[in-house]
Scaffold this motif. Structure first.
Motif, PDB file in Angstrom:
ATOM      1  N   VAL A   1      65.573   8.249 207.692  1.00  0.00           N
ATOM      2  CA  VAL A   1      65.122   8.791 206.412  1.00  0.00           C
ATOM      3  C   VAL A   1      65.670   7.977 205.247  1.00  0.00           C
ATOM      4  CG1 VAL A   1      64.930  11.149 207.294  1.00  0.00           C
ATOM      5  CG2 VAL A   1      67.061  10.403 206.209  1.00  0.00           C
TER       6      VAL A   1
ATOM      7  N   VAL B   1      60.671  10.409 205.578  1.00  0.00           N
ATOM      8  CA  VAL B   1      60.798   9.704 206.859  1.00  0.00           C
ATOM      9  C   VAL B   1      60.288   8.272 206.681  1.00  0.00           C
ATOM     10  CG1 VAL B   1      60.047   9.626 209.259  1.00  0.00           C
ATOM     11  CG2 VAL B   1      60.562  11.827 208.182  1.00  0.00           C
TER      12      VAL B   1
ATOM     13  N   PHE C   1      64.226   9.543 214.289  1.00  0.00           N
ATOM     14  CA  PHE C   1      63.653   9.129 213.004  1.00  0.00           C
ATOM     15  C   PHE C   1      64.752   8.659 212.072  1.00  0.00           C
ATOM     16  CE2 PHE C   1      64.694  13.593 212.821  1.00  0.00           C
ATOM     17  CZ  PHE C   1      65.243  13.785 211.557  1.00  0.00           C
TER      18      PHE C   1
END
Length: 491
Positions: free
Chosen positions: A218, A160, A216
């Motif tokens: 990544v 992340v 999020f």
């Protein structure tokens, strides 16, 4: 009514993420786990419309590096205040009168509201930060046990690098109110009049705690031997464990076996079926594209394979799938079957399972406990499609399956997907009256199915506001309706 948390997340991400790189959280329960530097895993998917979920592996990047010093601090972007309020009120009334024949009148009203006001901030790992970190640290030797397990399973690993986080607790409420009334007056000679009215109110409230992750971003880990790299630009073909990828090029190699064991390469079984049944159509010439034509080819191929199932087998599968839908456990069944097949690949035979996963497995194995790959293909494909849908959509599908009313919503979803091309653009799509069935409104099952895909619908002039991010879920819904209908027709 859809999940309030998902509603808020989609609204915020749509407003703040113009490049489509943020991944919305789909559950409030684990929204605090996806912190910067934490590691996630994801299996490769055999269907393009279902993107497998990222799963926390319980590690941070420091856990697989030496020295295991704390990670560098993250950048905090200035807080953003987000507010979204929706208030709708729709009414309709109809009167039918004929001299000497009496009068019929009815009316209905639907109103709803939702409001969200929250402060969010972005926590970000700068690419320069992770480049410096990788120059100063090296992959632990021997490799961390969790990495070894992920390597053996053929899963990819991600870190992340950015999160969208709430700064304070916020309470979000959605309300929906429905009212209806009717009146029937018969001729004077009979002298009777019937009146009725009713209403239904729904209210859902959820508190999103401070520090919850809404979305999020990544970067993918790429491990070559003892070397570790992090790729911020994702590539669908890139694998984390490059040595595993090299093994898969060897016919019958360990990498190839592991890759096949993940659902027995469902799309490959469909390819193989085409190679056998068609005239000269080979795997190389069959190109499945991420558009409606490609989706139809996949679904039609699966439906054609299902025609090889016996009537008894179709009935057994349909009964188990109905149970899976009512219990909303498609993802758990899919995972249990995949794990069983992976173990069976190593042992040469699959062991019995309990529950719905076991019932499905028994429909796909021979007496010698080996799996019939050609039969497993479309079933895994259907389970992947079901896993892409919400619990509310599962219940609606179960109800339609019991009522044998899958054809109308299938035609509706098919028409919507055809009219929404190109899927990458937002647009208002008018729905043809002949596709709406006997009713159209917030209580219609087809309405709930489409609303669960993240689409906004209108009653007065039947219309859908197409959203590009709804593509995957809507395509999965089409596949579910088509294949469940096919199974029910074969029973």
């Amino acid at each position: 009514m859809a999940s309030i948390f998902e509603w808020v997340v989609k609204r915020v991400v749509r407003e703040l993420d113009r490049n489509g790189e943020l991944i919305p959280m789909d559950s409030l329960q684990n929204s605090a786990s996806f912190q910067p530097y934490c590691l996630l895993s994801k299996k490769s998917s055999s269907s393009w419309f279902w993107r497998r979920r990222y799963v926390c592996v319980g590690l941070f990047i420091r856990d697989i590096l030496e020295p295991s010093d704390p990670e560098p601090a993250v950048e905090c972007v200035s807080p953003i205040h987000f507010q979204d309020t929706v208030d709708s009120n729709k009414q309709v009334s109809v009167k039918v009168m004929a001299p000497g024949q009496g009068k019929l009148a009815f009316g209905a009203a639907v109103s709803g509201s939702s409001s969200a006001s929250l402060n969010v901030c972005t926590l970000r790992v700068s690419p320069n930060t992770w480049d410096t970190m990788l120059r100063e640290r090296h992959l632990r030797q021997p490799e961390h046990k969790v990495l070894q397990q992920l390597r053996n399973r053929g899963d990819d690993v991600f870190m992340v690098t950015e999160v969208l986080q709430t700064q304070e607790a916020v309470e979000v409420t959605q309300t929906r109110k429905q009212e209806g009334s009717g009146q029937l007056a018969l001729p004077r000679a009979i002298g009777s009049q019937v009146e009725g009215q009713g209403h239904m109110n729904r209210k859902k409230t959820v508190t999103i705690p401070s520090g919850s992750i809404l979305a999020f971003r990544v970067a993918q880990l790429v491990i070559t031997g003892s070397d570790l790299n992090i790729h911020g630009i994702l590539n669908k073909k890139q694998r984390t464990f490059v040595t595993f990828q090299a093994e898969s090029k060897l016919p019958g190699g360990a990498g190839d076996q592991r890759r096949l064991s993940s659902g027995f390469s469902m799309i490959k079984s469909i390819y193989d079926h085409f190679k056998i049944q068609s005239d000269g159509l080979t795997e190389d010439s069959l190109v499945l594209t991420e558009d409606f034509q490609g989706l139809q080819m996949e679904v039609n191929a699966c439906a054609e394979i299902l025609e090889n199932f016996s009537k008894t087998l179709c009935g057994q599968l349909l009964g188990v799938l109905g149970q899976v839908l009512w219990d909303q456990q498609a993802l758990q069944v899919l995972q249990a079957l995949e794990e069983s097949l992976e173990q069976g690949q190593q042992l040469g035979r699959v062991e019995p399972l309990s529950g719905p996963a076991g019932a499905i497995l028994e429909c796909l194995v021979l007496p010698c406990r080996t799996v019939v790959k050609e039969l497993a293909g479309p079933i895994f494909y259907l389970l992947e499609a079901l896993a892409a849908l919400s619990e509310t959509q599962h219940v609606l599908l179960a109800q339609m399956l019991e009522a044998r009313s899958l054809l109308e919503p299938l035609k509706l979803v098919e028409g919507l997907l055809e009219q929404s091309i190109p899927w990458e653009e937002r647009r208002a799509v008018s729905l043809l009256p002949e596709l709406l069935g006997s009713s159209w409104g917030s209580e219609a099952p087809a309405w709930g199915l489409l609303e669960g895909c993240g689409l906004e619908l209108q009653v007065d002039a039947p219309q859908v506001c197409w959203e590009p991010e709804a593509q995957g879920c809507t395509c999965a819904l089409y596949a579910c309706l088509a294949l469940l209908l096919k199974l029910s027709q074969l029973c």
